[in-house]
Every structure is written in C-alpha cells, then in structure tokens.
Design a protein around this motif. Structure first.
Motif, PDB file in Angstrom:
ATOM      1  N   SER A  21       0.831  -1.196   0.000  1.00 25.80           N
ATOM      2  CA  SER A  21       0.000   0.000   0.000  1.00 25.80           C
ATOM      3  C   SER A  21       0.869   1.251   0.000  1.00 25.80           C
ATOM      4  CB  SER A  21      -0.910   0.018   1.233  1.00 25.80           C
ATOM      5  OG  SER A  21      -1.777  -1.094   1.228  1.00 25.80           O
ATOM      6  N   LEU A  22       0.400   2.262  -0.704  1.00 28.96           N
ATOM      7  CA  LEU A  22       1.099   3.538  -0.718  1.00 28.96           C
ATOM      8  C   LEU A  22       0.853   4.275   0.593  1.00 28.96           C
ATOM      9  CD1 LEU A  22       0.227   4.573  -4.345  1.00 28.96           C
ATOM     10  CD2 LEU A  22       2.537   4.169  -3.483  1.00 28.96           C
ATOM     11  N   PRO A  23       1.891   4.849   1.192  1.00 34.27           N
ATOM     12  CA  PRO A  23       1.714   5.571   2.455  1.00 34.27           C
ATOM     13  C   PRO A  23       1.053   6.925   2.236  1.00 34.27           C
ATOM     14  CG  PRO A  23       3.963   5.808   1.704  1.00 34.27           C
ATOM     15  CD  PRO A  23       3.295   4.855   0.743  1.00 34.27           C
ATOM     16  N   ALA A  24       0.474   7.457   3.296  1.00 37.39           N
ATOM     17  CA  ALA A  24      -0.077   8.809   3.240  1.00 37.39           C
ATOM     18  C   ALA A  24       1.067   9.809   3.074  1.00 37.39           C
ATOM     19  CB  ALA A  24      -0.854   9.106   4.516  1.00 37.39           C
ATOM     20  N   PRO A  25       0.794  10.979   2.498  1.00 38.11           N
ATOM     21  CA  PRO A  25       1.853  11.985   2.346  1.00 38.11           C
ATOM     22  C   PRO A  25       2.440  12.397   3.691  1.00 38.11           C
ATOM     23  CG  PRO A  25      -0.096  12.573   1.063  1.00 38.11           C
ATOM     24  CD  PRO A  25      -0.489  11.430   1.943  1.00 38.11           C
ATOM     25  N   ASP A  26       3.736  12.599   3.720  1.00 41.17           N
ATOM     26  CA  ASP A  26       4.435  13.054   4.922  1.00 41.17           C
ATOM     27  C   ASP A  26       5.176  14.337   4.563  1.00 41.17           C
ATOM     28  OD1 ASP A  26       5.859  13.449   7.236  1.00 41.17           O
ATOM     29  OD2 ASP A  26       7.289  11.827   6.859  1.00 41.17           O
ATOM     30  N   PHE A  27       4.755  15.447   5.153  1.00 44.37           N
ATOM     31  CA  PHE A  27       5.354  16.744   4.829  1.00 44.37           C
ATOM     32  C   PHE A  27       6.310  17.175   5.936  1.00 44.37           C
ATOM     33  CE2 PHE A  27       1.200  16.539   2.759  1.00 44.37           C
ATOM     34  CZ  PHE A  27       1.573  16.728   1.443  1.00 44.37           C
ATOM     35  N   SER A  28       7.331  16.380   6.159  1.00 42.92           N
ATOM     36  CA  SER A  28       8.366  16.733   7.124  1.00 42.92           C
ATOM     37  C   SER A  28       9.710  16.294   6.575  1.00 42.92           C
ATOM     38  CB  SER A  28       8.103  16.071   8.485  1.00 42.92           C
ATOM     39  OG  SER A  28       8.146  14.655   8.376  1.00 42.92           O
ATOM     40  N   GLY A  29      10.766  16.994   7.004  1.00 46.40           N
ATOM     41  CA  GLY A  29      12.102  16.659   6.547  1.00 46.40           C
ATOM     42  C   GLY A  29      12.607  17.628   5.503  1.00 46.40           C
ATOM     43  N   ASN A  30      13.613  17.190   4.761  1.00 50.72           N
ATOM     44  CA  ASN A  30      14.277  18.023   3.762  1.00 50.72           C
ATOM     45  C   ASN A  30      13.783  17.692   2.360  1.00 50.72           C
ATOM     46  OD1 ASN A  30      16.663  19.563   5.183  1.00 50.72           O
ATOM     47  ND2 ASN A  30      16.617  17.514   6.081  1.00 50.72           N
ATOM     48  N   PHE A  31      13.563  18.730   1.566  1.00 45.07           N
ATOM     49  CA  PHE A  31      13.087  18.581   0.199  1.00 45.07           C
ATOM     50  C   PHE A  31      13.976  19.397  -0.734  1.00 45.07           C
ATOM     51  CE2 PHE A  31       9.587  17.391   2.790  1.00 45.07           C
ATOM     52  CZ  PHE A  31       8.744  16.586   2.047  1.00 45.07           C
ATOM     53  N   ASP A  32      14.247  18.843  -1.913  1.00 41.41           N
ATOM     54  CA  ASP A  32      14.930  19.585  -2.967  1.00 41.41           C
ATOM     55  C   ASP A  32      13.879  20.031  -3.975  1.00 41.41           C
ATOM     56  OD1 ASP A  32      17.625  19.429  -2.088  1.00 41.41           O
ATOM     57  OD2 ASP A  32      17.689  17.333  -2.707  1.00 41.41           O
ATOM     58  N   LEU A  33      13.908  21.324  -4.310  1.00 44.81           N
ATOM     59  CA  LEU A  33      12.873  21.933  -5.136  1.00 44.81           C
ATOM     60  C   LEU A  33      13.464  22.434  -6.449  1.00 44.81           C
ATOM     61  CD1 LEU A  33      11.202  24.046  -2.292  1.00 44.81           C
ATOM     62  CD2 LEU A  33      10.735  21.666  -2.928  1.00 44.81           C
ATOM     63  N   PHE A  34      12.677  22.301  -7.512  1.00 46.21           N
ATOM     64  CA  PHE A  34      13.090  22.722  -8.850  1.00 46.21           C
ATOM     65  C   PHE A  34      12.002  23.614  -9.439  1.00 46.21           C
ATOM     66  CE2 PHE A  34      15.108  18.766  -7.870  1.00 46.21           C
ATOM     67  CZ  PHE A  34      16.342  18.765  -8.500  1.00 46.21           C
ATOM     68  N   PHE A  35      12.378  24.782  -9.922  1.00 44.70           N
ATOM     69  CA  PHE A  35      11.396  25.656 -10.550  1.00 44.70           C
ATOM     70  C   PHE A  35      10.802  24.947 -11.764  1.00 44.70           C
ATOM     71  CE2 PHE A  35      14.345  29.300  -9.074  1.00 44.70           C
ATOM     72  CZ  PHE A  35      13.907  29.128  -7.771  1.00 44.70           C
ATOM     73  N   THR A  36       9.526  25.157 -12.016  1.00 45.90           N
ATOM     74  CA  THR A  36       8.889  24.501 -13.160  1.00 45.90           C
ATOM     75  C   THR A  36       9.489  24.964 -14.485  1.00 45.90           C
ATOM     76  OG1 THR A  36       7.139  26.183 -13.137  1.00 45.90           O
ATOM     77  CG2 THR A  36       6.712  24.125 -11.959  1.00 45.90           C
ATOM     78  N   SER A  37      10.174  26.098 -14.465  1.00 45.95           N
ATOM     79  CA  SER A  37      10.835  26.602 -15.672  1.00 45.95           C
ATOM     80  C   SER A  37      12.248  26.054 -15.839  1.00 45.95           C
ATOM     81  CB  SER A  37      10.896  28.130 -15.625  1.00 45.95           C
ATOM     82  OG  SER A  37      11.592  28.563 -14.460  1.00 45.95           O
ATOM     83  N   SER A  38      12.678  25.138 -14.963  1.00 41.55           N
ATOM     84  CA  SER A  38      14.036  24.604 -15.009  1.00 41.55           C
ATOM     85  C   SER A  38      14.340  23.987 -16.372  1.00 41.55           C
ATOM     86  CB  SER A  38      14.217  23.540 -13.920  1.00 41.55           C
ATOM     87  OG  SER A  38      15.458  22.865 -14.075  1.00 41.55           O
ATOM     88  N   THR A  39      15.535  24.256 -16.873  1.00 41.07           N
ATOM     89  CA  THR A  39      15.949  23.686 -18.155  1.00 41.07           C
ATOM     90  C   THR A  39      16.201  22.185 -18.055  1.00 41.07           C
ATOM     91  OG1 THR A  39      18.258  24.265 -17.656  1.00 41.07           O
ATOM     92  CG2 THR A  39      16.966  25.852 -18.937  1.00 41.07           C
ATOM     93  N   LEU A  40      16.231  21.648 -16.842  1.00 43.27           N
ATOM     94  CA  LEU A  40      16.388  20.204 -16.679  1.00 43.27           C
ATOM     95  C   LEU A  40      15.139  19.445 -17.116  1.00 43.27           C
ATOM     96  CD1 LEU A  40      18.039  20.125 -13.132  1.00 43.27           C
ATOM     97  CD2 LEU A  40      19.182  19.613 -15.303  1.00 43.27           C
ATOM     98  N   ILE A  41      13.998  20.131 -17.122  1.00 44.17           N
ATOM     99  CA  ILE A  41      12.718  19.489 -17.429  1.00 44.17           C
ATOM    100  C   ILE A  41      12.360  19.761 -18.885  1.00 44.17           C
ATOM    101  CG2 ILE A  41      10.289  19.318 -16.793  1.00 44.17           C
ATOM    102  CD1 ILE A  41      11.097  20.500 -14.049  1.00 44.17           C
ATOM    103  N   PRO A  42      12.329  18.740 -19.739  1.00 46.03           N
ATOM    104  CA  PRO A  42      12.006  18.956 -21.158  1.00 46.03           C
ATOM    105  C   PRO A  42      10.617  19.570 -21.328  1.00 46.03           C
ATOM    106  CG  PRO A  42      12.889  16.743 -20.792  1.00 46.03           C
ATOM    107  CD  PRO A  42      12.617  17.328 -19.438  1.00 46.03           C
ATOM    108  N   ASN A  43      10.482  20.435 -22.321  1.00 44.29           N
ATOM    109  CA  ASN A  43       9.184  21.054 -22.588  1.00 44.29           C
ATOM    110  C   ASN A  43       8.121  20.012 -22.901  1.00 44.29           C
ATOM    111  OD1 ASN A  43      10.147  23.664 -22.216  1.00 44.29           O
ATOM    112  ND2 ASN A  43      10.706  23.914 -24.367  1.00 44.29           N
TER     113      ASN A  43
END
Length: 225
Positions: A21-43
């Motif tokens: 089973s998939l666990p419920a979301p857990d919003f604690s700890g460290n997260f790495d964030l990427f802007f949606t305009s990042s060039t790493l993400i193909p159009n």
C-alpha cells in the motif's frame, strides 16, 4: 513562468499496489525543489503533465530527472519540521535565486504557522490577494492533501523592514519502483514580498522585491538538519 498543473496525486502500475500500500503523504524533513521553468525538465514532459497525457509515465520520468539532480542542481531547498515540533520550530527555505540585492547574500527565509490540510481546503488555494502581486497565476482547481505556511525574512531591521508571503506544497504523484522504493513527486507555489530600507533606494535599488515561484520537488538525500 508556467503554472503548475495542480491535480490530485496519481498512481500507476496497479499490480504493485496490490502487494504494497502507498503511504499517506508526509510533509516533514528536507526537500529539494526545482522551478517549473528549469531547463532540466524537457518542454515535452511539462506539456504532457499539463495536458494530463499519460501522467503516470510522465510523472515517473519527472521523478527520475529530479531525483538524479537533487544533490547537485536543485533551485531551492526546504525543510519542514514534523508535527510534534511545529509549535516551537519554523520551517526554512533557501535558494541562491532569492538574494538580498545590496549584499548579494541569500535571504534567510522562515516558514511559520505550518498546517497540513486536505485537498478540499481553501487554504491550498493561492492567496494572491493577500500577497498583493500583479498578474497572479491561475488558481488550482483540484488538489491532493498538502502543507501550507506563511513566509517571512528573518532579521528585520533598518535594512529589511518588513516581509510577508506564502508557501504551499502537496504530493502530486507517488508509486513504487521495481525494487520497492517509494517514489514521490511534490508540487507547490511560493510567493514573497520583501520591503527594504531607505539605503536601498539611495543606492539605486527598488524598495520592494517580489518573488513568485512554482516548483516541483522530491525528498532530499541530504543529511537531515
């Protein structure tokens, strides 16, 4: 900047989910964030997610890109304390793109009043009128459970006289890898206004800085704070 395609978390590969089973979301700890305009993400990938085209595979491919670059190329980092610590400890947000224009140092951004809400809560809607910025991004129409918080810059004084904003994050997709590892993609929005003292105007800077960012995120592999 493209607005995030805010949708409820999706799942793929049902055969795996019957075993685990998939666990419920857990919003604690460290997260790495990427802007949606990042060039790493193909159009093409952003378009597939925006248009809800084969979103299971699209989010899986997005996860692979973000996870592979989380330690070296993330645009921002966030930390959120667990629920037992939120009364006494703020969250934090750091990005080399959010800087003091006078000394060119990254802003020390705190996240306060962290609250987990379900997808039907109006708290997950972007409160653009509260932040009072021009050209607000389209509001999301359907959301999965998430975390909302206020945002401010620490160390107010003669240099930075005031600040306020909002931070929103929720899980948009999750699944297990073939090895049984949980994969999660988070999405969110950050807005902040910073009001500077007279010295900024005297040196040719604007007296107000406005930041508005949409982002994707994954759990960080960094050492916890």
């Amino acid at each position: 900047m493209k607005a995030l395609p805010f949708r409820a978390a999706s799942m793929s590969n049902p055969s795996l989910h019957t075993k685990k089973s998939l666990p419920a979301p857990d919003f604690s700890g460290n997260f790495d964030l990427f802007f949606t305009s990042s060039t790493l993400i193909p159009n093409s990938l952003s378009t597939a997610i925006s248009n809800a085209v084969d979103t299971g595979n699209a989010h899986r491919n997005l996860y692979k890109i973000l996870a592979a670059n989380s330690l070296s190329s993330s645009d921002a980092r966030g930390f959120f304390p667990d629920q037992s610590d939120r009364e006494s400890r703020c969250g934090t947000l750091w990005s080399s793109f959010l800087r003091d224009p006078l000394n060119d140092e990254p802003l020390d951004i705190g996240l306060y009043d962290l609250r987990e809400v379900d997808g039907s809560s109006s708290s997950l809607q972007r409160k653009t009128s509260d932040v009072d910025m021009d050209q607000p991004s389209p509001r999301p129409v359907r959301l999965s459970p998430g975390l909302v918080a206020g945002a401010l810059v620490h160390g107010l004084g003669d240099m930075i006289v005031d600040s306020f904003g909002e931070f929103i994050i929720h899980r948009v997709w999750c699944d297990f890898s073939e090895e049984g590892t949980l994969m999660e993609v988070f999405g969110g929005h950050f807005a902040l206004q910073v009001f500077f003292g007279d010295i900024y105007v005297e040196r040719g800077f604007a007296d107000v800085a406005e930041h508005r960012l949409d982002f994707w995120g994954v759990r960080s592999k960094r050492t916890p704070d």
